[in-house]
Write an enzyme that holds these catalytic residues in place. Structure first.
Site, PDB file in Angstrom:
ATOM      1  N   GLY A  15     110.373  42.426  -6.764  1.00  0.00           N
ATOM      2  CA  GLY A  15     110.221  42.315  -8.207  1.00  0.00           C
ATOM      3  C   GLY A  15     111.384  41.649  -8.902  1.00  0.00           C
ATOM      4  O   GLY A  15     111.503  41.690 -10.123  1.00  0.00           O
ATOM      5  N   LYS A  16     112.239  41.011  -8.120  1.00  0.00           N
ATOM      6  CA  LYS A  16     113.440  40.355  -8.668  1.00  0.00           C
ATOM      7  C   LYS A  16     113.088  39.246  -9.646  1.00  0.00           C
ATOM      8  O   LYS A  16     113.693  39.120 -10.712  1.00  0.00           O
ATOM      9  CB  LYS A  16     114.276  39.834  -7.503  1.00  0.00           C
ATOM     10  N   THR A  17     112.095  38.430  -9.303  1.00  0.00           N
ATOM     11  CA  THR A  17     111.714  37.322 -10.174  1.00  0.00           C
ATOM     12  C   THR A  17     111.078  37.826 -11.462  1.00  0.00           C
ATOM     13  O   THR A  17     111.335  37.290 -12.547  1.00  0.00           O
ATOM     14  CB  THR A  17     110.746  36.376  -9.439  1.00  0.00           C
ATOM     15  N   LYS A  33     117.275  28.938 -10.712  1.00  0.00           N
ATOM     16  CA  LYS A  33     117.197  29.382  -9.318  1.00  0.00           C
ATOM     17  C   LYS A  33     117.844  28.276  -8.495  1.00  0.00           C
ATOM     18  O   LYS A  33     117.251  27.211  -8.297  1.00  0.00           O
ATOM     19  CB  LYS A  33     115.741  29.574  -8.898  1.00  0.00           C
ATOM     20  N   ALA A 101     118.172  34.309  -3.892  1.00  0.00           N
ATOM     21  CA  ALA A 101     117.005  34.325  -3.008  1.00  0.00           C
ATOM     22  C   ALA A 101     117.142  35.497  -2.044  1.00  0.00           C
ATOM     23  O   ALA A 101     118.178  35.644  -1.391  1.00  0.00           O
ATOM     24  CB  ALA A 101     116.904  33.013  -2.245  1.00  0.00           C
TER      25      ALA A 101
END
Length: 207
Positions: A15-17, A33, A101
């Site tokens: 759920g980082k993005t 990014k 990432a």
């Protein structure tokens, strides 16, 4: 006040993005990014755009790599050598949210981990962590790895159903701020995400 915040995680697909998109919108920031590995569905810039980050606030990646794996391996498969000197946060007029990432110790190149890159930048990091089983170990290891390199940790943002003991334990043993928890949403839309962030986080903890 303009600032740069790095969003990293304890693992991939946690759920980082989604959190980075919510934070970017809440701050009115730009999103970057630096390395995208895996572009079959357009990559994370497509995801954050779908979650309401304006296209004008999405900066192009330094590297777009085809294979969804560790950047060092994805670059090798593409026949590319990642130049670390290109991985410098861009100078912009406003706040910037940078998304790493995978996890903290994912290799960017064969000799450089994301945690090493964050140490070069010296910007505060938000660690995104699951609330699911195993998160205490993963979170504390990630915190130790960041701290060993002198990376400033702004706090931990949890994603998932509430697990009070795990969240409190990580904050206490890791000696980090518990920023809040982004719940799993039945319908993930720009509006539902913005509302969830507003209800579960304090923007002044980031601004």
């Amino acid at each position: 006040m303009s600032r740069t915040i790095v969003v990293t995680g304890t693992d991939t697909d946690i759920g980082k993005t989604v959190f980075a998109a919510a934070l970017t919108r809440a701050l009115g920031a730009f999103y970057w990014k630096p390395v995208q590995a895996g572009i079959d569905e357009g990559g994370d810039i497509v995801a954050v755009a779908a979650l309401g980050v304006p296209a004008s606030h999405i900066l192009p990646e330094a590297y777009r790599l085809a294979t969804p794996c560790s950047p060092h391996r994805a670059a090798e498969l593409d026949g590319i050598v990642i130049d670390v000197d290109r991985l410098v946060p861009p100078a912009i007029d406003g706040s910037l949210v940078i998304e790493g990432a995978g996890g903290v110790l994912v290799p960017v190149t064969p000799g450089l981990l994301f945690a090493d890159l964050f140490a070069r930048w010296r910007h505060p990091v938000v660690l995104v962590a699951r609330t699911a089983l195993g998160t205490i170990n993963h979170s504390l290891l990630s915190i130790e790895a960041l701290r060993a390199r002198g990376v400033p940790i702004l706090g931990v943002a949890f994603v998932g159903d509430a697990v009070e003991d795990s969240e409190v334990t990580i904050a206490r043993l890791g000696d980090v701020r518990r920023l809040g928890r982004l719940p799993l949403l039945d319908r993930l839309t720009p509006d539902s995400l913005a509302a969830a962030f507003t209800n579960h986080f304090r923007i002044e903890d980031f601004a």
